[in-house]
Design an enzyme around this catalytic site. Structure first.
Site: not given
Ligand SMILES: Cc1cc2nc3c(=O)[nH]c(=O)nc-3n(C[C@H](O)[C@H](O)[C@H](O)COP(=O)(O)OP(=O)(O)OC[C@H]3O[C@@H](n4cnc5c(N)ncnc54)[C@H](O)[C@@H]3O)c2cc1C
Length: 390
Positions: A34-35, A108, A217, A294
């Protein structure tokens, strides 16, 4: 699997941690980079459809997640100008029977910290902070990542869980910057005692306005209250969670119902998310490298499914890897094959829902007729493709 090399994960957000845990449960050693200096989630509430609980049950984390959640009795949509009730969909009783799982809302930080604790309890998972993955090489029989500062680490595979601005995706898909939706979300959290009694609702309430909407909510077993205000703007900023400009917010929300304005007034500091997504693709994997969450299928939040899809991905990926541990490229292809159409559908439908929430004039009238005229059972039928999966 090649030797005793661990599976490497870039990113320790919700997707990275749940993937590490799902893989460890199948007996694989995992190393998470994790960065950030600590494993921590920012932001506010997220909604969790019944589909996430179906997969959390498989990896034994359903009760842990539910322990911090709030279960809203219904999901309601109102006109933000007139206050008229457009629809109210019960989320208990018949909903629970239909989908076999609850609908919940959670902070979250709470879901992330439950995943983190689960990972910390596993001897197979190594968690490393302040470790940014800068690049990788796939040698065919193993993968080497280069971390910021030049240190290198070997693994049998690499999973890019590094979010919307993924470096790993840059290499595999190469589709440039995300698509700016033109929508911005401001999010804030109140404690229950900060919310006037006549405004506190146990339900998920969405106020649909012209080119804007507002959702609220409760969170954390009802101790907190989550507010999300979304409006149109062409602003673009890379990364999430900068501070929002209150004046800009008021310009978009003035003229709306007093219930909306009274709640908006209670937040001192808004956190801002410029909402982006990408076009769906189906090349999320290349050799021993795969994308997840994502980084693979960034979506707008209008179906409230980004974290749910990342969790589904994690469980499917772990199952495919366990089924073919000696052929990880094939296991990754099988994972991609099972996931790309479902996640693409959510990406596309989330855009449609966004347009619906922000409709004006005749489009808004049509929306109200379409959703307002449905029975609860018909509403469940409409979303069964999503909540009934994966
Ligand atoms: C306004 C909003 C509302 C939302 N509401 C919902 C909801 O109601 N329900 C739902 O299911 N989802 C919701 N989401 C979506 C959800 O938050 C994301 O889809 C989810 O957090 C994605 O998780 P992830 O681990 O793929 O990516 P992220 O949460 O972006 O995590 C990526 C991680 O990788 C790390 N990272 C990045 N680059 C590097 C690198 N080069 N080296 C090492 N580490 C790195 C980052 O620091 C971070 O910790 C919402 C999003 C938003 C913006």
């Amino acid at each position: 699997m090649s030797g005793s090399n661990p599976i490497l994960i870039s990113g320790g957000g919700i997707g990275g941690l749940v993937t590490a845990y799902a893989l460890a449960q199948k007996g694989f050693a995992v190393r998470v980079f994790e960065q950030a200096p600590e494993f921590k989630e920012v932001g506010a509430g997220i909604q969790l459809g019944p589909n996430i609980f179906r997969v959390l049950e498989k990896i034994g984390l359903k009760d842990e997640v539910l322990a911090d959640a709030h279960i809203p009795p219904s999901q309601e949509m109102r006109d933000a100008v007139t206050g008229k009730l457009i629809t109210n969909i019960p989320l208990n009783g018949a909903f629970r029977e239909r989908f076999g799982q609850p609908y919940a809302v959670i902070h979250r930080a709470d879901i992330h910290s439950r995943f983190l604790k689960a990972c910390q309890s596993s001897k197979l998972i190594t968690l490393e902070t302040s470790r940014r993955v800068d690049s990788y090489e796939d040698h065919g029989d193993r993968v080497t990542v280069t971390l910021e500062g030049g240190e290198r680490a070997d693994g049998c595979a690499l999973i890019g869980c590094d979010g919307m601005w993924s470096k790993i995706r840059e290499r595999i898909v190469g589709d440039g910057r995300p698509r700016v939706s033109g929508h911005i979300a401001y999010r804030g959290v109140l404690t229950r005692d900060q919310v006037p009694a006549d405004l506190w609702r146990p339900d998920v309430v969405l106020w649909a306005g012209p080119r804007c909407h507002f959702v609220h909510y409760p969170l954390r077993r009802g101790e907190l209250y989550n507010l999300v205000a979304v409006f149109h703007s062409d602003q673009y900023e890379e990364g999430w969670n900068t501070e929002g400009n209150k004046e800009l917010l008021w310009n978009h929300f003035k003229g709306l119902r007093p219930e909306v304005l009274r709640l908006l007034e209670l937040i001192d500091t808004w956190r801002m998310w410029v909402l982006c997504d990408r076009e769906p693709v189906k090349n999320w994997t290349q050799g021993r490298v795969a994308l997840l969450g994502d980084s693979a299928h960034p979506m707008l939040q209008y179906l409230a499914q980004g974290a749910c899809m990342a969790t589904e991905d994690a469980v499917v990926l772990a199952e495919k890897v366990a089924a073919q541990p000696n052929d990880l490229p094939a296991a990754f292809k099988a994972y991609q094959q099972e996931r790309y159409l479902r996640t693409a559908r959510v990406q596309i439908m989330a855009r449609v829902y966004g347009e619906f929430y922000h409709a004006r004039g005749v489009t808004a009238e049509l929306r109200d007729m379409a959703v307002g005229g449905r029975t609860a059972e018909q509403s469940y039928d409409g979303i069964a493709w999503l909540y009934g999966g994966p």
